[in-house]
Write an enzyme that holds these catalytic residues in place. Sequence first.
Site, PDB file in Angstrom:
ATOM      1  N   LYS A  71       0.864  -1.188   0.000  1.00  0.00           N
ATOM      2  CA  LYS A  71       0.000   0.000   0.000  1.00  0.00           C
ATOM      3  C   LYS A  71       0.890   1.223   0.000  1.00  0.00           C
ATOM      4  O   LYS A  71       2.018   1.178   0.508  1.00  0.00           O
ATOM      5  CB  LYS A  71      -0.868   0.015   1.270  1.00  0.00           C
ATOM      6  CG  LYS A  71      -2.094   0.894   1.150  1.00  0.00           C
ATOM      7  CD  LYS A  71      -3.162   0.165   0.370  1.00  0.00           C
ATOM      8  CE  LYS A  71      -4.483   0.848   0.391  1.00  0.00           C
ATOM      9  NZ  LYS A  71      -5.517  -0.087  -0.083  1.00  0.00           N
TER      10      LYS A  71
HETATM   11  N1  GLU Z   1      -7.142   0.115  -3.426  1.00  0.00           N
HETATM   12  C1  GLU Z   1      -7.905  -1.062  -3.716  1.00  0.00           C
HETATM   13  C2  GLU Z   1      -7.966  -1.965  -2.510  1.00  0.00           C
HETATM   14  O1  GLU Z   1      -7.800  -1.533  -1.375  1.00  0.00           O
HETATM   15  C3  GLU Z   1      -7.408  -1.766  -4.974  1.00  0.00           C
HETATM   16  C4  GLU Z   1      -5.978  -2.182  -4.970  1.00  0.00           C
HETATM   17  C5  GLU Z   1      -5.473  -2.691  -6.315  1.00  0.00           C
HETATM   18  O2  GLU Z   1      -6.248  -2.757  -7.257  1.00  0.00           O
HETATM   19  O3  GLU Z   1      -4.293  -3.016  -6.380  1.00  0.00           O
HETATM   20  O4  GLU Z   1      -8.262  -3.123  -2.609  1.00  0.00           O
END
Ligand code: GLU
Length: 456
Positions: free
Chosen positions: A142
């Site tokens: 993240k």
């Molecule tokens: N931000 C989204 C999540 O928390 C998608 C992450 C992604 O597609 O890599 O799942």
Amino acid sequence: MPDTKTDTTTADATATPPAPPAPGHLPLAVFKELEIVRDPKNLFHQTIEQVLIAAELVGLAHHQQLMLAQPKNEIMVHFPVLMDDGHHDLFKGYRVQHNNVLGPYKGGIRYHPHVSLDHIKALAVLMTMKCSLVRIPFGGAKGGVKCNPRELSTDELMRLTRRFCSAISNQIGPDYDIPAPDVGTNAQIMAWFADTYAQMTPEHNRADTQRVVTGKPVEMGGSVGRNKATGQGLVYVLQEMLDELEIDLGSMKFSLIGFGNVGGWTARLLGELGASLVAVLDHTGAIHNEKGIDPEALSEHTAKTGGVDGFAESQAVEENEFYGIPVDVFIPAALEQMITPQKAKLIEAKVVVEGANAPTTPEGDAVLRQRGIEILPAILCNAGGVTVSYFEWVQNKSSVYWPADEVDRRLKRHMVLAARRVKLARIKYECDMRTASYGAALEQIGKVYDLSGVFP
Ligand code: GLU
């Protein structure tokens, strides 16, 4: 690949949910071993504790528990951005790479004033769990930049994105770590990100470097269906659970926290299936209409005004009143930690379906369970976004693009199989749905660690 034994189960998981194991000595022992001073309000500590409780239940080896209790890499950068009035502001950005035993690191990038290292660490852990639960070949990561995107002009957002991408460009890559949109970011930001990465790595084929981010605009290598994917995934999971929950979509009433990408799409998709949206809370206020709120009309209103407040065909209500409106399904689809014990006491619903990441505090979770309210956990319900991100990455890699019905069909399969895996784990480990989801995710990670061993 999905485990076919798990996939075909139709086991009934409606029995009163047994309480999860109390936070025992084992998570605390791992905390002690890693010299983590446990703070009950810290989202990273809460998340790790939940993971370790499930790890103990599924019998994950101690050294594997230790490895999962800390991210592999924590990257923190500071970078200047030229603002429209000619001065420079200094911004702080993060990329946390939690685990890559299942594949390249994967997870969104968030632009928000409350972004902090421990928060991003918690969200990175959740990505590892999510990707494993839906059986896509990615690990968890993240990122984020501490900023308020609502206060930045389009040009400032573009310069911030380009500088952040350049600051972390040697730590990410199409086969190493693949960012995506999250709270406060979108397809346009991914387009700037992909373009900047291509400029930073001229030795690589530009089309191939597009895979460095997902959630791109369709014209720039994005997948059809990525925009609605998190909402669509939640709807597929809910449909799979309806029988056990004894809910009928045609007469189902639901309320929503948040009317952004996840909330808006969930409302429209559930509306198409006959369910009735009766209340919404967002950062501008709360609205209620017992006869039903038209999600399309509300989307038009929020696009114009920036929030649900003032929507004509509804009454404005106070926040606490919103929580107490009786519904079958309550869907938090905004930020983390909104369902505190105080709010959990007010909720009048059969089930809480977590569209946002970690929307319920551990104490809020305990109150909901005491009150007999079922919780469908976030790592299951909001995994649709990263699943279609995986499809986007596969399409970029092969240069073959799928039509919308193909994306939906594949997404449904991943979500339904994950939901069945959770139902089975709940019975196998005699635990609540959240612990079962972590358990089902950890079983896969444990198998891969057992096979690969630890180098050297
Ligand atoms: N931000 C989204 C999540 O928390 C998608 C992450 C992604 O597609 O890599 O799942």
